[in-house]
Design a protein around this motif. Structure first.
Motif, PDB file in Angstrom:
ATOM      1  N   ALA A  47       0.777  -1.242   0.017  1.00 37.75           N
ATOM      2  CA  ALA A  47       0.256   0.228  -0.059  1.00 37.75           C
ATOM      3  C   ALA A  47       0.914   1.089  -0.095  1.00 37.75           C
ATOM      4  O   ALA A  47       2.025   1.187   0.373  1.00 37.75           O
ATOM      5  CB  ALA A  47      -0.795   0.022   1.031  1.00 37.75           C
ATOM      6  N   PRO A  74      -3.110  -0.379  -3.576  1.00 42.18           N
ATOM      7  CA  PRO A  74      -3.766   0.627  -2.815  1.00 42.18           C
ATOM      8  C   PRO A  74      -3.112   1.906  -2.402  1.00 42.18           C
ATOM      9  O   PRO A  74      -2.121   1.995  -1.976  1.00 42.18           O
ATOM     10  CB  PRO A  74      -4.383  -0.326  -1.705  1.00 42.18           C
ATOM     11  N   LEU A  76      -3.735   5.384  -0.113  1.00 42.07           N
ATOM     12  CA  LEU A  76      -4.576   6.269   0.762  1.00 42.07           C
ATOM     13  C   LEU A  76      -3.708   7.688   0.633  1.00 42.07           C
ATOM     14  O   LEU A  76      -2.747   7.959   0.910  1.00 42.07           O
ATOM     15  CB  LEU A  76      -4.328   5.753   2.342  1.00 42.07           C
ATOM     16  N   ASP A  96      -7.826   5.081  -3.050  1.00 36.74           N
ATOM     17  CA  ASP A  96      -8.644   3.798  -2.709  1.00 36.74           C
ATOM     18  C   ASP A  96      -9.290   4.605  -1.505  1.00 36.74           C
ATOM     19  O   ASP A  96     -10.431   4.151  -1.032  1.00 36.74           O
ATOM     20  CB  ASP A  96      -8.085   2.709  -2.305  1.00 36.74           C
ATOM     21  N   ASP A  97      -8.740   5.518  -0.550  1.00 33.18           N
ATOM     22  CA  ASP A  97      -9.058   6.099   0.408  1.00 33.18           C
ATOM     23  C   ASP A  97      -8.620   7.447   0.638  1.00 33.18           C
ATOM     24  O   ASP A  97      -7.655   7.849  -0.024  1.00 33.18           O
ATOM     25  CB  ASP A  97      -8.986   5.281   1.729  1.00 33.18           C
ATOM     26  N   LEU A 115      -7.687  -1.282   3.807  1.00 36.93           N
ATOM     27  CA  LEU A 115      -6.957  -1.459   2.543  1.00 36.93           C
ATOM     28  C   LEU A 115      -6.475  -2.661   2.193  1.00 36.93           C
ATOM     29  O   LEU A 115      -6.572  -3.214   1.091  1.00 36.93           O
ATOM     30  CB  LEU A 115      -6.160  -0.202   2.231  1.00 36.93           C
ATOM     31  N   ARG A 120      -9.220  -5.345  -4.439  1.00 37.23           N
ATOM     32  CA  ARG A 120      -9.671  -4.045  -4.959  1.00 37.23           C
ATOM     33  C   ARG A 120     -10.987  -4.494  -6.113  1.00 37.23           C
ATOM     34  O   ARG A 120     -10.978  -5.691  -6.726  1.00 37.23           O
ATOM     35  CB  ARG A 120      -8.528  -3.852  -6.017  1.00 37.23           C
ATOM     36  N   HIS A 165     -16.269   0.756  -1.242  1.00 33.24           N
ATOM     37  CA  HIS A 165     -16.110   0.288   0.004  1.00 33.24           C
ATOM     38  C   HIS A 165     -16.672  -1.193   0.250  1.00 33.24           C
ATOM     39  O   HIS A 165     -17.203  -1.385   1.346  1.00 33.24           O
ATOM     40  CB  HIS A 165     -16.344   1.108   1.284  1.00 33.24           C
TER      41      HIS A 165
END
Length: 225
Positions: A47, A74, A76, A96-97, A115, A120, A165
């Motif tokens: 991530a 992923p 963030l 993704d966030d 995550l 995904r 989500h």
């Protein structure tokens, strides 16, 4: 698990990296966008934690570049840009966030773990797909079982957030913050009303309910039917 923290503020970068190391992650870090891009492409990370406002190459462009090269790690976003349009722009770029500064480390750690737990749902850079639902993020079109569904802008944002989500329970507070940009409870049934309208459109023709209510917790779209 191996993470990369790409953040230009030295104190924030050290705070995040050290905190993640303390809870068991292997962490590399970079202080600007170009260095971060090179790190992300060569480091084989589980991530990435990326600041949106980076020197040399901003976080938004960094993520778009990664996604266009086929990197699906992923991401963030960390940012002071807290408007709903900023969040939508970041998510549509491939993140993704999204976590707004200032933040609690416990929330950051929880979001990173979330995550890493979920697969995904992104099919490509332009599309989200969950079960028989397909969302074209650029054209802002929604299809279920191949049939086009007309949605209002807020309904689209609501469905997009729930789909991003998938497999997670999304609370009413999360929806108020991320769909409406409300950081307080308006004391109305706004969320419930929009969920009801969205369900009616998605379930037209007798289709099974895609958005499920988790009593006392929130809503969930399961990743598989």
């Amino acid at each position: 698990m191996k993470l990369a923290v790409i953040e230009d503020d030295k104190e924030t970068r050290a705070y995040v990296a050290n905190g993640l190391k303390e809870i068991g992650f292997v962490v590399d870090s970079a202080g600007d966008g170009l260095e971060g891009l090179l790190l992300a492409k060569e480091g084989h990370y589980d991530a990435l934690i990326i600041d949106r406002m980076l020197p040399h190459l901003d976080g938004l462009t960094l993520v778009k570049t990664l996604r266009s090269s086929g990197c699906n790690v992923p991401v963030l976003f960390l940012t002071t840009m807290c408007g709903i349009d900023d969040r939508v722009e970041g998510l549509n770029a491939g993140a993704d966030d999204y976590l707004v500064k200032p933040f609690a480390f416990s929330e950051l750690a929880a979001r990173v773990n979330a995550l890493l737990r979920r697969p995904r749902t992104t099919v490509d850079l332009k599309t989200l797909q969950v079960q028989d639902l397909e969302i074209d993020l650029l054209k802002r079109l929604v299809k279920r079982s191949g049939h086009l569904i007309e949605l209002q802008p807020t309904e689209f944002r609501l469905l997009e957030y729930l789909s991003r989500h998938a497999g997670q329970v999304v609370t009413r507070t999360m929806l108020l913050e991320n769909v409406w940009d409300f950081h307080f409870d308006p004391k109305t049934n706004m969320v419930e009303t929009h969920i009801s309208r969205l369900r009616s459109k998605l379930n037209a023709g007798g289709k099974a309910d895609l958005i499920l209510t988790v009593r006392g917790a929130g809503y969930i779209i399961h990743e598989t039917g």
